[in-house]
Scaffold this motif. Structure first.
Motif, short mmCIF file in Angstrom:
data_model
loop_
_atom_site.label_atom_id
_atom_site.label_comp_id
_atom_site.label_asym_id
_atom_site.label_seq_id
_atom_site.Cartn_x
_atom_site.Cartn_y
_atom_site.Cartn_z
N GLU A 93 41.19 5.27 131.24
CA GLU A 93 41.12 4.24 130.20
C GLU A 93 42.18 3.17 130.41
N GLU A 94 43.35 3.58 130.90
CA GLU A 94 44.41 2.62 131.17
C GLU A 94 44.03 1.66 132.28
N LYS A 95 43.12 2.09 133.16
CA LYS A 95 42.68 1.24 134.28
C LYS A 95 41.42 0.44 133.94
N GLY A 96 40.96 0.54 132.68
CA GLY A 96 39.73 -0.16 132.30
C GLY A 96 38.50 0.71 132.32
N SER A 97 38.69 2.02 132.43
CA SER A 97 37.62 3.02 132.35
C SER A 97 36.55 2.91 133.43
N PRO A 98 36.92 2.65 134.69
CA PRO A 98 35.88 2.53 135.72
C PRO A 98 35.09 3.81 135.96
N PHE A 127 38.42 10.38 140.04
CA PHE A 127 39.11 9.44 139.15
C PHE A 127 40.12 8.57 139.91
N GLY A 128 40.23 8.78 141.22
CA GLY A 128 41.11 7.95 142.04
C GLY A 128 42.58 8.16 141.77
N LEU A 129 42.96 9.40 141.49
CA LEU A 129 44.34 9.70 141.12
C LEU A 129 45.02 10.57 142.17
N SER A 130 46.33 10.40 142.28
CA SER A 130 47.12 11.27 143.14
C SER A 130 47.55 12.49 142.33
N GLN A 131 48.01 13.51 143.04
CA GLN A 131 48.53 14.69 142.34
C GLN A 131 49.72 14.31 141.47
N HIS A 132 50.55 13.40 141.95
CA HIS A 132 51.72 12.96 141.18
C HIS A 132 51.29 12.27 139.88
N GLN A 133 50.28 11.39 139.96
CA GLN A 133 49.83 10.68 138.76
C GLN A 133 49.29 11.65 137.71
N LEU A 134 48.47 12.59 138.15
CA LEU A 134 47.90 13.56 137.22
C LEU A 134 48.99 14.44 136.63
N THR A 173 29.03 -10.11 115.41
CA THR A 173 29.39 -8.91 116.16
C THR A 173 30.83 -8.57 115.81
N ILE A 174 31.06 -7.32 115.42
CA ILE A 174 32.42 -6.87 115.10
C ILE A 174 32.92 -6.06 116.28
N ILE A 175 34.08 -6.45 116.80
CA ILE A 175 34.59 -5.91 118.06
C ILE A 175 36.00 -5.38 117.89
N ASP A 176 36.25 -4.19 118.42
CA ASP A 176 37.61 -3.67 118.49
C ASP A 176 38.28 -4.37 119.68
N SER A 177 39.22 -5.25 119.40
CA SER A 177 39.78 -6.09 120.46
C SER A 177 40.49 -5.29 121.54
N VAL A 178 41.20 -4.24 121.18
CA VAL A 178 41.93 -3.45 122.17
C VAL A 178 40.96 -2.72 123.10
N LYS A 179 39.93 -2.10 122.52
CA LYS A 179 38.93 -1.41 123.35
C LYS A 179 38.21 -2.39 124.27
N LYS A 218 44.21 20.00 128.89
CA LYS A 218 45.28 19.03 129.10
C LYS A 218 44.99 18.18 130.35
N MET A 219 44.44 18.81 131.37
CA MET A 219 44.12 18.12 132.61
C MET A 219 43.01 17.10 132.40
N VAL A 220 41.99 17.51 131.69
CA VAL A 220 40.86 16.61 131.43
C VAL A 220 41.30 15.43 130.56
N GLU A 221 42.12 15.70 129.56
CA GLU A 221 42.63 14.63 128.69
C GLU A 221 43.42 13.63 129.53
N ALA A 222 44.19 14.13 130.49
CA ALA A 222 44.98 13.24 131.34
C ALA A 222 44.07 12.38 132.23
N LEU A 223 43.03 12.99 132.79
CA LEU A 223 42.08 12.23 133.62
C LEU A 223 41.46 11.09 132.83
N ILE A 224 41.03 11.38 131.61
CA ILE A 224 40.36 10.37 130.78
C ILE A 224 41.35 9.29 130.35
N SER A 225 42.54 9.71 129.94
CA SER A 225 43.56 8.76 129.48
C SER A 225 43.96 7.79 130.58
N LEU A 226 44.19 8.31 131.77
CA LEU A 226 44.59 7.46 132.89
C LEU A 226 43.47 6.51 133.29
#
Length: 231
Positions: free
Chosen positions: A76-81, A30-37, A133-139, A66-74
């Motif tokens: 999504e903040e980066k655009g879900s690559p 996920f390209g994260l540091s220990q600090h970020q996670l 087409t109906i789009i969720d703008s935030v997503k 909790k760890m997996v939720e954090a990985l996914i949440s972070l």
């Protein structure tokens, strides 16, 4: 889709003969540091370090979740690559509904059907709507890249792009303005307000910018009904 991906990661960690090594693998994936996670989990980074090194015993179910939720949440903040890498269709989650009309619908009739109000008062070219087409703008903002823009258009660009979860409506119109393809009409469902810049951009693009207080289910029901009438 995302829940299945979460379960895959959690299961791999829980069943691994070396959970720490598996945690590190996914953190780095996920390209994260220990600090970020650790910050996202609300724990000290030394705890993550201890798990990965094996100094701390295998995490329990609660910690893994909790760890997996954090990985996914972070992510999504980066655009879900990373999510998109494992779930290519994930980006389409922002598209809530889409359909084509067998016969085009005149713009005035379309706007009336959805209970809309056109904010662009200029005299505009007469356009026909061939789908929506109906789009969720935030997503969409979080997940769609420029290469994904075409996915909103379905089979025909002469369609309505209907955005939900709109606060001020600037971002959707900026995205439309920046792309060479232009929809027949842009609709905002229950916006908090409409930024004057969004109206200005719609005017420059020569397309109606419509607001409506209808919800997604009502819009789909009304447009499906119109589709049946014209078949």
């Amino acid at each position: 889709m995302v829940e299945e991906f979460k379960q895959k990661i959690a299961g791999e960690i829980a069943l691994s003969p070396d959970p720490g090594k598996t945690i590190r693998k996914w953190r780095e994936e996920f390209g994260l540091s220990q600090h970020q996670l650790a910050d996202s989990m609300g724990i000290s980074h030394s705890v993550v370090s201890d798990y990965e090194s094996g100094r701390r015993k295998s995490p329990g179910v609660g910690v893994i979740k909790k760890m997996v939720e954090a990985l996914i949440s972070l992510d999504e903040e980066k655009g879900s690559p990373t999510i998109s890498k494992y779930i290519p269709e994930y980006k389409l989650d922002c598209i809530l509904a889409s359909d084509e009309f067998p016969v085009g619908i005149e713009m005035d009739r379309f706007i009336e059907a959805i209970g809309g109000k056109n904010l662009v008062t200029d005299e505009l070219p007469s356009k026909i709507v061939y789908g929506y087409t109906i789009i969720d703008s935030v997503k969409a903002i979080l997940s769609l890249g420029s290469e994904d823009y075409m996915k909103m258009y379905g089979w025909n660009i002469e369609r309505a792009l209907i955005f939900t979860n709109v606060h001020y409506g600037r971002s959707p119109m900026i995205a439309i303005r920046a792309h060479p393809l232009t929809p027949a009409v842009v609709v905002y469902l229950k916006p908090d307000a409409v930024d004057p810049l969004a109206v200005k951009l719609a005017r420059l693009e020569r397309i109606p910018l419509v607001t409506t207080d209808s919800d997604v289910e009502t819009i789909v029901e009304r447009l499906t009904s119109m589709k049946g009438e014209d078949e």
